[in-house]
Design a protein around this motif. Sequence first.
Motif, PDB file in Angstrom:
ATOM      1  N   GLY A 313     -31.618  -4.763  31.369  1.00  0.00           N
ATOM      2  CA  GLY A 313     -32.631  -3.895  30.764  1.00  0.00           C
ATOM      3  C   GLY A 313     -32.123  -3.201  29.511  1.00  0.00           C
ATOM      4  N   LEU A 314     -33.054  -2.876  28.634  1.00  0.00           N
ATOM      5  CA  LEU A 314     -32.765  -2.132  27.410  1.00  0.00           C
ATOM      6  C   LEU A 314     -32.999  -0.651  27.683  1.00  0.00           C
ATOM      7  CD1 LEU A 314     -32.205  -1.945  24.328  1.00  0.00           C
ATOM      8  CD2 LEU A 314     -34.671  -2.276  23.986  1.00  0.00           C
ATOM      9  N   ALA A 324     -34.306   8.976  29.910  1.00  0.00           N
ATOM     10  CA  ALA A 324     -33.888   7.643  29.508  1.00  0.00           C
ATOM     11  C   ALA A 324     -34.852   6.642  30.120  1.00  0.00           C
ATOM     12  CB  ALA A 324     -32.461   7.359  29.962  1.00  0.00           C
ATOM     13  N   LEU A 325     -35.339   5.737  29.308  1.00  0.00           N
ATOM     14  CA  LEU A 325     -36.257   4.688  29.746  1.00  0.00           C
ATOM     15  C   LEU A 325     -35.523   3.362  29.757  1.00  0.00           C
ATOM     16  CD1 LEU A 325     -39.342   5.677  27.555  1.00  0.00           C
ATOM     17  CD2 LEU A 325     -38.901   6.305  29.937  1.00  0.00           C
ATOM     18  N   VAL A 326     -35.843   2.514  30.723  1.00  0.00           N
ATOM     19  CA  VAL A 326     -35.280   1.170  30.779  1.00  0.00           C
ATOM     20  C   VAL A 326     -36.420   0.176  30.618  1.00  0.00           C
ATOM     21  CG1 VAL A 326     -33.934  -0.493  32.100  1.00  0.00           C
ATOM     22  CG2 VAL A 326     -33.453   1.956  32.328  1.00  0.00           C
ATOM     23  N   LEU A 327     -36.380  -0.584  29.536  1.00  0.00           N
ATOM     24  CA  LEU A 327     -37.357  -1.638  29.294  1.00  0.00           C
ATOM     25  C   LEU A 327     -36.802  -2.926  29.885  1.00  0.00           C
ATOM     26  CD1 LEU A 327     -38.024   0.578  27.131  1.00  0.00           C
ATOM     27  CD2 LEU A 327     -38.830  -1.289  25.662  1.00  0.00           C
ATOM     28  N   VAL A 338     -41.546  -0.829  32.223  1.00  0.00           N
ATOM     29  CA  VAL A 338     -40.697   0.255  31.719  1.00  0.00           C
ATOM     30  C   VAL A 338     -40.420   1.200  32.878  1.00  0.00           C
ATOM     31  CG1 VAL A 338     -40.477   2.120  30.042  1.00  0.00           C
ATOM     32  CG2 VAL A 338     -41.749   0.047  29.433  1.00  0.00           C
ATOM     33  N   VAL A 339     -39.139   1.481  33.095  1.00  0.00           N
ATOM     34  CA  VAL A 339     -38.698   2.229  34.261  1.00  0.00           C
ATOM     35  C   VAL A 339     -38.094   3.558  33.829  1.00  0.00           C
ATOM     36  CG1 VAL A 339     -37.064   2.193  36.183  1.00  0.00           C
ATOM     37  CG2 VAL A 339     -38.291   0.103  35.555  1.00  0.00           C
ATOM     38  N   GLN A 340     -38.407   4.620  34.560  1.00  0.00           N
ATOM     39  CA  GLN A 340     -37.759   5.908  34.374  1.00  0.00           C
ATOM     40  C   GLN A 340     -36.522   5.997  35.257  1.00  0.00           C
ATOM     41  OE1 GLN A 340     -41.152   8.367  35.441  1.00  0.00           O
ATOM     42  NE2 GLN A 340     -41.191   9.246  33.385  1.00  0.00           N
ATOM     43  N   LEU A 341     -35.502   6.685  34.761  1.00  0.00           N
ATOM     44  CA  LEU A 341     -34.324   6.980  35.570  1.00  0.00           C
ATOM     45  C   LEU A 341     -34.439   8.423  36.041  1.00  0.00           C
ATOM     46  CD1 LEU A 341     -31.498   5.320  33.414  1.00  0.00           C
ATOM     47  CD2 LEU A 341     -32.825   4.339  35.310  1.00  0.00           C
ATOM     48  N   PRO A 342     -34.766   8.654  37.316  1.00  0.00           N
ATOM     49  CA  PRO A 342     -35.034  10.014  37.768  1.00  0.00           C
ATOM     50  C   PRO A 342     -33.846  10.952  37.602  1.00  0.00           C
ATOM     51  CG  PRO A 342     -34.945   8.475  39.629  1.00  0.00           C
ATOM     52  CD  PRO A 342     -34.985   7.651  38.390  1.00  0.00           C
TER      53      PRO A 342
END
Length: 382
Positions: A313-314, A324-327, A338-342
């Motif tokens: 992931g980016l 921080a977002l993970v694409l 698109v994923v959030q890192l809690p």
Amino acid sequence: MITWALGAVLLLSACTTEPTAPPAPPPPGTPALQVQTVAAGLEHPWDVGFLPDGSMLVTERAGRLQLVRDGVTTAVRADLSDVHARGEAGLMGLLVHPDFAGSRQFSTCQAHAQDGRAVDVRVSTWQLSADGASATRVGDPLLSGIPLNPSGRHSGCRLALGPAGELLVATGDTARAGVAQDLGSLGGKTLRADLATGAALPGAPLPEHPYVWTYGHRNLQGVAVRPGSGQVYTAEHGPDVDDEVNLLRAGANYGWDPSQGGTETSYDESVPMTDTARFPDAVAALWSSGDPTEAVSGATFLTGAQWGPLEGGLVVAALKGQQALVLRLDPAGQVSDVVQLPELDGTHGRLRAVQQGPDGALYVTTDNGSGDELLRVTPTGG
């Protein structure tokens, strides 16, 4: 010699997808993350680079260079008296050269002043002393003439090593109407140069403008190369809507034009981030924040099985969004979700730089002021 042919083969894909859905929680199987403070008491740390002995260099926007070694932060003696530190500008991007073990060289981006007058944004190369206590310029400037707004607005500069070992430089448009579309300007562009000499590389996609790789950008803040693919991605601030992540294509226009074709001298931010009505061939964003913006900043890729479903992931840091977002990308480079890192969602304030270190951990800098931190983020058990 680096040739354009390799880059052309690797970067044929243009992105025409629509903006993706809002960020979502991590998918099942994603490991919990541990966040540790590696260094504290920093002031607006802009970038981080990794040295072979496990220590790290960190740039601070005010014009300071720090060495972080074994949990101890030490100022590196370096003549940075010409740094124009105002607003968004100052000492910014950092790239440790791939041959550092022998050359001890690294490069930085800085806003440059002469006799108290803002001149330009430039890239300089330095050599770090054997004990890490001082650094001396050995290539000054390596690349100059990138425009600078005296106020610092939209005068950022991020560095990366390109797919063929070249220097990549991401620049802002200085909040001036015509800069992004002006091929004679190095602002609002991604640039390519020889890392050793700063010279333009052969086979440029726009031969009359040999440093320009892509143009039509508003305020680039991050650049990252996808491992094993040669694909290059950038993160870019929108105005009040539409931050973007873009997949770069050699010679392409990314459609930002507040001058409205040269008819406006004011900086008209009501225009679209990617104006396909004016520029039908403009490359659409790979991902857009829509409304509200996140103020996306640094970008890096996650590698290693320890990241579970996030591997490949980016990661994009967010200043205003404080997360921080993970694409997650498919093989063609399109965004699947698109994923959030809690563990980083609003927990540490504004996030500026993200870089994966040689130890596989994700390193993140906060950008809140004088109490900023360098964080090490690892999957549980990683």
